[in-house]
Design an enzyme around this catalytic site. Structure first.
Site, PDB file in Angstrom:
ATOM      1  N   SER A  80      -6.766  -7.675  -7.688  1.00 14.19           N
ATOM      2  CA  SER A  80      -7.097  -7.197  -6.346  1.00 14.19           C
ATOM      3  C   SER A  80      -8.299  -7.965  -5.818  1.00 14.19           C
ATOM      4  CB  SER A  80      -7.407  -5.695  -6.393  1.00 14.19           C
ATOM      5  OG  SER A  80      -7.498  -5.153  -5.095  1.00 14.19           O
ATOM      6  N   THR A  87       6.014  -9.264   7.142  1.00 16.35           N
ATOM      7  CA  THR A  87       5.209 -10.412   7.549  1.00 16.35           C
ATOM      8  C   THR A  87       3.937 -10.496   6.715  1.00 16.35           C
ATOM      9  OG1 THR A  87       6.054 -10.217   9.803  1.00 16.35           O
ATOM     10  CG2 THR A  87       4.040 -11.507   9.490  1.00 16.35           C
ATOM     11  N   CYS A 113     -15.175  13.139  -8.557  1.00 20.14           N
ATOM     12  CA  CYS A 113     -15.901  13.760  -7.444  1.00 20.14           C
ATOM     13  C   CYS A 113     -15.153  13.645  -6.129  1.00 20.14           C
ATOM     14  CB  CYS A 113     -17.302  13.162  -7.327  1.00 20.14           C
ATOM     15  SG  CYS A 113     -17.329  11.374  -7.139  1.00 20.14           S
TER      16      CYS A 113
END
Length: 412
Positions: free
Chosen positions: A220, A258, A347
């Protein structure tokens, strides 16, 4: 990032600041070169060439071939695609009645764990391998799991199939770097494909797709100073996956839509920049991490979590558990003191459950599990930053411990 120049961002494992190299590379494709790469006119061809160049650059940085790189929206999409795709592939080959298995570890990112749980509801059997107290998956445990599944044939039923083994390259909470080549070799010896979630590792330690010996790898861009919303799945030639999105020829017919040309260009530029002089930067950041960790673990009732050996810990991550401290409170106090940090507890959902990673390491006493803290340093961290972190974190732990005790009805 905060406009306060004294504020220290120590949450780089969550996301990183966009690098100047990535921003500069992206700008033409956010402005003038705006064409759809699938077109045939000049502006479209310019965009297509840029996308092709980005793919080739990513491949060079990762030790892969360009045709092995598929552009996605990020690590979670890449993880989901490879897990669900491997299951679909196994069912197609083995038949709808086959017993399909996945093997993963107990400390994976939720993108893997939640997908595995969803697949279990669809009839897939999942084995969650344990880790030791430093976060390592043992090759022996993987071997035992594979042998156990292979021994599960009975009553003439179709042979059990391990669709995929998925073990992360580096853990996002404690920074432990797994022995992926050995784990992948073990899986392959039993005829099972192997995937690694390398989201935390790429751009921070050397990652060579070919040398790892894996069949698929997720990454990523925003973890290494690239743009958000863009990532990749690297797939070894010969390991086929069904299409993730039908409807177009993009990504060789496997992911229609796209393409995000600017994002792909920015990701490639950020990764090329990250791997340039990586070893020198890695050594410098790790030295600062060690200095910081030594100071924080010298405080009463604070323990380091994750791998002890530098060679198997991400250079930027220092993670701890603090006895009798509420981790969420600690992060709030640090923010007020000018530090962005993270806790392993859930959290974001309001849950008080401890981190699944921390408990998997064998830390189960609630007086310890609630007080997890992760500091993840920036590539450009300075000596001044580290000195400020030492003081601010120490003060925040002392305050959080006192306040956590008061909230619990008395000093513990």
């Amino acid at each position: 990032m905060s406009s306060d120049p004294t504020y220290i961002y120590a949450d780089n494992a969550a996301t990183t600041r966009l690098s100047p190299a990535a921003l500069d590379a992206m700008m033409p494709y956010l402005t003038d070169v705006f064409g759809n790469p699938s077109g045939i006119h000049r502006i479209a061809r310019d965009a297509a060439r840029a996308l092709d160049a980005a793919r080739r650059s990513l491949a060079r940085s990762l030790g892969a071939e360009p045709h092995e790189v598929f552009i996605t929206s990020g690590g979670s999409e890449s993880d989901t695609w490879v897990l669900r795709g491997a299951i679909a592939r196994a069912r197609e080959i083995a038949g709808p009645d086959a017993k399909i298995h996945l093997i993963t570890s107990s400390i994976e990112h939720h993108a893997i764990l939640h997908t595995c749980r969803a697949l279990e509801r669809e009839g897939v059997q999942t084995t969650f391998l344990p880790v030791d107290n430093e976060g390592f998956v043992a090759v022996e445990d993987l071997e035992a799991a594979l042998c156990s599944i292979e021994a599960g044939e009975d009553d003439g039923a179709s042979r059990p199939v391990v669709a995929l083994v998925s073990i992360m390259l580096a853990n996002n909470e404690v920074g432990t770097v797994e022995h992926i080549p050995a784990l992948a070799a073990c899986a392959h010896a039993h005829g099972a494909a192997f995937h690694t979630d390398a989201v935390q590792a790429v751009g921070h330690i050397p990652v060579n797709f070919s040398e790892l010996g894996v069949d698929a790898l997720s990454l990523s861009a925003h973890k290494f100073h690239g743009p958000r919303g863009i990532g990749a799945l690297v797939v070894r030639e010969g390991f086929t996956l069904p299409p993730l999105i039908e409807g177009g020829a993009q990504e060789r017919g496997l992911r229609a839509g796209t393409e995000n040309v600017a994002g792909a260009v920015g990701m490639a530029a950020a990764l090329a920049d990250a791997v340039d002089h990586l070893e020198k930067r890695q050594t410098r950041v790790a030295a600062y991490r060690d200095d910081l960790a030594a100071h924080i673990t010298s405080l009463p009732d604070v323990r380091l979590t994750g791998a002890i050996d530098d060679a198997h810990r991400l250079p930027s991550i220092a993670s701890f558990v603090c006895k009798d401290v509420d981790g969420e409170l600690l992060v709030v106090l640090l923010d007020r003191a000018g530090v962005a940090a993270a806790t392993g507890s859930a959290c974001s959902t309001g849950s008080t459950d401890p981190s699944h990673v921390i408990t998997a390491l064998g830390i189960t006493d609630p007086r310890w599990t609630r007080g997890s803290l992760r500091l993840s340093l920036a590539d450009d961290v300075s000596a001044e930053d580290v000195e400020a972190l030492k003081a601010r974190v120490a003060n925040a732990i002392t305050r959080a411990r006192r306040m956590s005790g008061i909230a619990a009805g008395g000093i513990v």
